[in-house]
Design a protein around this motif. Structure first.
Motif, PDB file in Angstrom:
ATOM      1  N   GLY A  86       9.394  11.975  -1.024  1.00  0.00           N
ATOM      2  CA  GLY A  86       8.879  12.747  -2.145  1.00  0.00           C
ATOM      3  C   GLY A  86       8.094  11.953  -3.165  1.00  0.00           C
ATOM      4  O   GLY A  86       7.433  12.533  -4.037  1.00  0.00           O
ATOM      5  N   ARG A  87       8.128  10.621  -3.073  1.00  0.00           N
ATOM      6  CA  ARG A  87       7.429   9.831  -4.080  1.00  0.00           C
ATOM      7  C   ARG A  87       5.927   9.848  -3.830  1.00  0.00           C
ATOM      8  O   ARG A  87       5.468   9.768  -2.688  1.00  0.00           O
ATOM      9  CB  ARG A  87       7.937   8.393  -4.104  1.00  0.00           C
ATOM     10  N   VAL A  88       5.179   9.928  -4.920  1.00  0.00           N
ATOM     11  CA  VAL A  88       3.716   9.863  -4.864  1.00  0.00           C
ATOM     12  C   VAL A  88       3.271   8.641  -5.655  1.00  0.00           C
ATOM     13  O   VAL A  88       3.659   8.466  -6.816  1.00  0.00           O
ATOM     14  CB  VAL A  88       3.072  11.130  -5.466  1.00  0.00           C
ATOM     15  N   PHE A  89       2.475   7.791  -5.027  1.00  0.00           N
ATOM     16  CA  PHE A  89       1.985   6.591  -5.689  1.00  0.00           C
ATOM     17  C   PHE A  89       0.574   6.810  -6.214  1.00  0.00           C
ATOM     18  O   PHE A  89      -0.306   7.304  -5.509  1.00  0.00           O
ATOM     19  CB  PHE A  89       1.989   5.405  -4.715  1.00  0.00           C
ATOM     20  N   ALA A  90       0.374   6.438  -7.479  1.00  0.00           N
ATOM     21  CA  ALA A  90      -0.947   6.555  -8.070  1.00  0.00           C
ATOM     22  C   ALA A  90      -1.916   5.538  -7.473  1.00  0.00           C
ATOM     23  O   ALA A  90      -3.124   5.752  -7.436  1.00  0.00           O
ATOM     24  CB  ALA A  90      -0.872   6.378  -9.582  1.00  0.00           C
ATOM     25  N   ARG A  91      -1.362   4.424  -7.019  1.00  0.00           N
ATOM     26  CA  ARG A  91      -2.184   3.387  -6.387  1.00  0.00           C
ATOM     27  C   ARG A  91      -1.295   2.533  -5.494  1.00  0.00           C
ATOM     28  O   ARG A  91      -0.063   2.534  -5.628  1.00  0.00           O
ATOM     29  CB  ARG A  91      -2.852   2.499  -7.443  1.00  0.00           C
ATOM     30  N   ALA A  92      -1.922   1.817  -4.589  1.00  0.00           N
ATOM     31  CA  ALA A  92      -1.185   0.876  -3.743  1.00  0.00           C
ATOM     32  C   ALA A  92      -1.101  -0.478  -4.448  1.00  0.00           C
ATOM     33  O   ALA A  92      -1.807  -0.740  -5.430  1.00  0.00           O
ATOM     34  CB  ALA A  92      -1.885   0.729  -2.394  1.00  0.00           C
ATOM     35  N   LEU A  93      -0.244  -1.338  -3.934  1.00  0.00           N
ATOM     36  CA  LEU A  93      -0.125  -2.690  -4.471  1.00  0.00           C
ATOM     37  C   LEU A  93      -1.206  -3.577  -3.871  1.00  0.00           C
ATOM     38  O   LEU A  93      -1.585  -3.431  -2.714  1.00  0.00           O
ATOM     39  CB  LEU A  93       1.258  -3.262  -4.156  1.00  0.00           C
ATOM     40  N   ASP A  94      -1.673  -4.513  -4.671  1.00  0.00           N
ATOM     41  CA  ASP A  94      -2.709  -5.436  -4.225  1.00  0.00           C
ATOM     42  C   ASP A  94      -2.199  -6.874  -4.286  1.00  0.00           C
ATOM     43  O   ASP A  94      -1.394  -7.228  -5.163  1.00  0.00           O
ATOM     44  CB  ASP A  94      -3.954  -5.316  -5.115  1.00  0.00           C
ATOM     45  N   ALA A  95      -2.698  -7.713  -3.390  1.00  0.00           N
ATOM     46  CA  ALA A  95      -2.360  -9.130  -3.407  1.00  0.00           C
ATOM     47  C   ALA A  95      -2.972  -9.795  -4.656  1.00  0.00           C
ATOM     48  O   ALA A  95      -4.033  -9.359  -5.122  1.00  0.00           O
ATOM     49  CB  ALA A  95      -2.861  -9.794  -2.129  1.00  0.00           C
ATOM     50  N   PRO A  96      -2.315 -10.821  -5.190  1.00  0.00           N
ATOM     51  CA  PRO A  96      -1.071 -11.392  -4.696  1.00  0.00           C
ATOM     52  C   PRO A  96       0.121 -10.487  -5.001  1.00  0.00           C
ATOM     53  O   PRO A  96       0.123  -9.755  -5.980  1.00  0.00           O
ATOM     54  CB  PRO A  96      -0.968 -12.712  -5.459  1.00  0.00           C
ATOM     55  N   TYR A  97       1.122 -10.594  -4.124  1.00  0.00           N
ATOM     56  CA  TYR A  97       2.335  -9.820  -4.280  1.00  0.00           C
ATOM     57  C   TYR A  97       3.411 -10.688  -4.931  1.00  0.00           C
ATOM     58  O   TYR A  97       3.423 -11.915  -4.776  1.00  0.00           O
ATOM     59  CB  TYR A  97       2.836  -9.327  -2.920  1.00  0.00           C
ATOM     60  N   PHE A  98       4.305 -10.040  -5.627  1.00  0.00           N
ATOM     61  CA  PHE A  98       5.436 -10.737  -6.239  1.00  0.00           C
ATOM     62  C   PHE A  98       6.725 -10.064  -5.792  1.00  0.00           C
ATOM     63  O   PHE A  98       6.769  -8.841  -5.627  1.00  0.00           O
ATOM     64  CB  PHE A  98       5.309 -10.729  -7.760  1.00  0.00           C
ATOM     65  N   ALA A  99       7.752 -10.860  -5.584  1.00  0.00           N
ATOM     66  CA  ALA A  99       9.011 -10.330  -5.065  1.00  0.00           C
ATOM     67  C   ALA A  99      10.196 -10.970  -5.786  1.00  0.00           C
ATOM     68  O   ALA A  99      10.172 -12.166  -6.107  1.00  0.00           O
ATOM     69  CB  ALA A  99       9.115 -10.581  -3.560  1.00  0.00           C
ATOM     70  N   VAL A 100      11.201 -10.162  -6.027  1.00  0.00           N
ATOM     71  CA  VAL A 100      12.455 -10.619  -6.634  1.00  0.00           C
ATOM     72  C   VAL A 100      13.603 -10.069  -5.795  1.00  0.00           C
ATOM     73  O   VAL A 100      13.654  -8.865  -5.516  1.00  0.00           O
ATOM     74  CB  VAL A 100      12.584 -10.147  -8.097  1.00  0.00           C
ATOM     75  N   LYS A 101      14.497 -10.932  -5.393  1.00  0.00           N
ATOM     76  CA  LYS A 101      15.646 -10.534  -4.573  1.00  0.00           C
ATOM     77  C   LYS A 101      16.717  -9.909  -5.456  1.00  0.00           C
ATOM     78  O   LYS A 101      17.114 -10.492  -6.478  1.00  0.00           O
ATOM     79  CB  LYS A 101      16.204 -11.762  -3.853  1.00  0.00           C
ATOM     80  N   VAL A 102      17.190  -8.715  -5.058  1.00  0.00           N
ATOM     81  CA  VAL A 102      18.170  -8.008  -5.886  1.00  0.00           C
ATOM     82  C   VAL A 102      19.289  -7.434  -5.023  1.00  0.00           C
ATOM     83  O   VAL A 102      19.169  -7.310  -3.801  1.00  0.00           O
ATOM     84  CB  VAL A 102      17.510  -6.851  -6.678  1.00  0.00           C
ATOM     85  N   THR A 103      20.364  -7.070  -5.690  1.00  0.00           N
ATOM     86  CA  THR A 103      21.457  -6.336  -5.056  1.00  0.00           C
ATOM     87  C   THR A 103      21.870  -5.195  -5.963  1.00  0.00           C
ATOM     88  O   THR A 103      21.339  -5.037  -7.064  1.00  0.00           O
ATOM     89  CB  THR A 103      22.647  -7.271  -4.765  1.00  0.00           C
ATOM     90  N   GLY A 104      22.802  -4.376  -5.494  1.00  0.00           N
ATOM     91  CA  GLY A 104      23.329  -3.292  -6.306  1.00  0.00           C
ATOM     92  C   GLY A 104      24.539  -3.768  -7.086  1.00  0.00           C
ATOM     93  O   GLY A 104      25.361  -4.540  -6.579  1.00  0.00           O
ATOM     94  N   ALA A 105      24.655  -3.327  -8.326  1.00  0.00           N
ATOM     95  CA  ALA A 105      25.751  -3.767  -9.178  1.00  0.00           C
ATOM     96  C   ALA A 105      26.374  -2.580  -9.905  1.00  0.00           C
ATOM     97  O   ALA A 105      25.732  -1.552 -10.138  1.00  0.00           O
ATOM     98  CB  ALA A 105      25.260  -4.794 -10.194  1.00  0.00           C
ATOM     99  N   LEU A 106      27.628  -2.743 -10.256  1.00  0.00           N
ATOM    100  CA  LEU A 106      28.322  -1.817 -11.146  1.00  0.00           C
ATOM    101  C   LEU A 106      28.207  -2.378 -12.546  1.00  0.00           C
ATOM    102  O   LEU A 106      28.572  -3.533 -12.789  1.00  0.00           O
ATOM    103  CB  LEU A 106      29.792  -1.691 -10.742  1.00  0.00           C
TER     104      LEU A 106
END
Length: 471
Positions: A376-396
């Motif tokens: 159901g998500r609609v993106f206004a634009r795509a991501l462009d290089a360079p890309y950035f990433a952060v490693k995450v987990t789920g937390a309470l």
């Protein structure tokens, strides 16, 4: 339900106390300090008792953002189409109609006046976060101090309390509530760091201690899907209010409700702002795939992330979104600690995540075109290089269930009748998120803390003034 630590009820016709105060407040977080400031404004004597050496609680660990309609700050930013009714509708929409209606109305109607009072009478200078909408909010109503941290919010409240001359007794671990035969609170017992015990007599008691997220036994019993999740809240969230409530025959509510967070930076241990997701960032698992509609909210995202292989995901975004992220101190600290990965190409991003490049490329390509994706998500634009990433987990982060209260914050018995002078607010009480993780509207935690503290102060001030008038 059983749980540690030991929390007791002592019955007595009177107390031999070291001191007497009109109102005792257990817990020195945003709820307790807000209540104390409002009581001081009303000319009512109070004492805040805090277990730690320095008041902090979950508030200091949060982003410090508070949603409120109709404030001076909101109007100054040109937002004139918000009100308590609209805010209440947003709360109920997020909770699928399962939030307590009377409390929703009470909080939505009180949070604006509470923030205005803190600004006008106690020097808290709010700003409006108007660059993006948080999940579930139909208008810009999220307030913060300029530093945009929960720690700065706590520091401002502490400074205001000190200026007002309100006593805050730290390193005072309250473990026993003293009630008479008519169920009126007449005092509390607490322990000092050297093991000595003291008693404080009071005319009314506000439980402003937090929930049970730090009580592993309770979490396993009540929130089994979070049993193995990282706990990002305060260790003092030990369920004290619930344990006292059970002993008193108080009614509990919405114990399945909680705030999770699907963007807990690992291993650095920090919250990454969900604004990046709302503005076009994505969460990608170790297979290179998106796995949910990120715009639905960061609370339920915790469950989605934990369901991925290894309970891990990568927040992926590009340069414009990095600039947005760097506007939040928590992100800057995580970046300084080495959480941010820069990838010049899809191949480099795939190598960082550990997935197949073709799968990742298909995931990123699906963002182009502006058509709704299967989730159901609609993106206004795509991501462009360079890309950035952060490693995450789920937390309470913190729980949203607790003692059931009337709209005036008085604690209710099983039969629905209120205790005369026992109140609960903030994390000690059931909130307005319903009984499931997806019911949490961004900011509901500090909404219930600040609005609840504000309402409780009005209730107990009226009670104290009435008692004095009848003597």
């Amino acid at each position: 339900m059983t749980g540690s630590p030991s929390r007791q009820i002592r019955r007595a016709s009177g107390v031999e106390a070291d001191a007497h105060v009109s109102v005792a407040i257990v817990g020195g977080g945003a709820c307790g300090l807000t209540a104390a400031l409002m009581l001081a404004d009303a000319g009512v004597e109070c004492v805040v008792l805090e277990r730690d050496a320095l008041p902090s609680g979950s508030t200091a660990l949060s982003s410090g953002f508070i949603p409120a309609p109709g404030t001076r700050t909101q109007r100054a930013h040109g937002v004139h189409d918000d009100n308590a009714e609209r805010f209440a509708a947003d709360i109920q929409t997020k909770a699928h109609g399962r939030a307590a209606p009377a409390l929703v109305e009470a909080y939505a109607g009180s949070i604006g006046p509470a923030l205005d009072a803190l600004q006008e009478r106690h020097g808290l200078k709010w700003m409006l976060l108007d660059g993006f909408l948080y999940p579930g909010h139909s208008v810009h109503r999220m307030h913060a101090l300029p530093q945009k941290t929960g720690a700065s919010l706590m520091a401002a409240l502490q400074s205001a309390v000190e200026t007002a001359g309100i006593p805050v007794l730290t390193q005072a671990l309250v473990d026993t509530l003293v009630l008479d035969a008519e169920d009126r609170v007449i005092g509390i017992d607490y322990t000092r760091p050297d093991g000595s015990r003291e008693t404080l007599a009071c005319d009314a008691l506000l439980l402003a201690c937090n929930g049970f997220g730090g009580n592993a036994q309770m979490v396993r019993a009540l929130l089994p899907e979070m049993a193995e999740a990282t706990f990002g809240g305060h260790t003092g969230n030990d369920g004290s209010a619930i344990l006292w409530g059970e002993s008193l025959g108080a009614r509990l509510r919405d114990l399945g409700g909680y705030q999770g967070h699907g963007s807990w930076v690992t291993p650095q241990g920090a919250l990454m702002s969900w604004a990046v997701m709302m503005e076009g960032g994505v969460q990608i698992n170790c297979e290179g795939r998106r796995f949910h509609d990120e715009t639905q909210g960061y609370s339920e995202a915790a469950v989605h992330v934990l369901a991925q292989p290894g309970g891990i995901a990568w927040n992926v975004f590009d340069a414009p979104l990095l600039a947005l992220a760097r506007g939040f101190p928590d992100f800057c600290e995580a970046e300084a600690a080495g959480a941010l990965r820069r990838c010049e190409s899809v191949a480099a991003l795939a190598d960082c995540i550990g997935c197949e490049q073709a799968v990742l490329q298909a995931t990123l390509d699906a963002m182009r075109g502006g058509a709704p994706l299967p989730d159901g998500r609609v993106f206004a634009r795509a991501l462009d290089a360079p890309y950035f990433a952060v490693k995450v987990t789920g937390a309470l982060f913190h729980t949203q269930g607790g003692l059931d209260t009337a709209p005036d914050m008085r604690v209710l018995r099983h039969d629905g009748t209120p205790f005369a002078n026992l109140l609960a607010a903030g994390g000690a009480a059931g909130g307005v998120s319903g009984d499931a993780v997806w019911g949490y509207l961004s900011g509901n935690g500090l909404l219930s803390a600040v609005a609840g503290g504000y309402i409780a102060a009005r209730t107990v001030a009226a009670l104290v003034h009435s008692t004095k008038a009848s003597r």
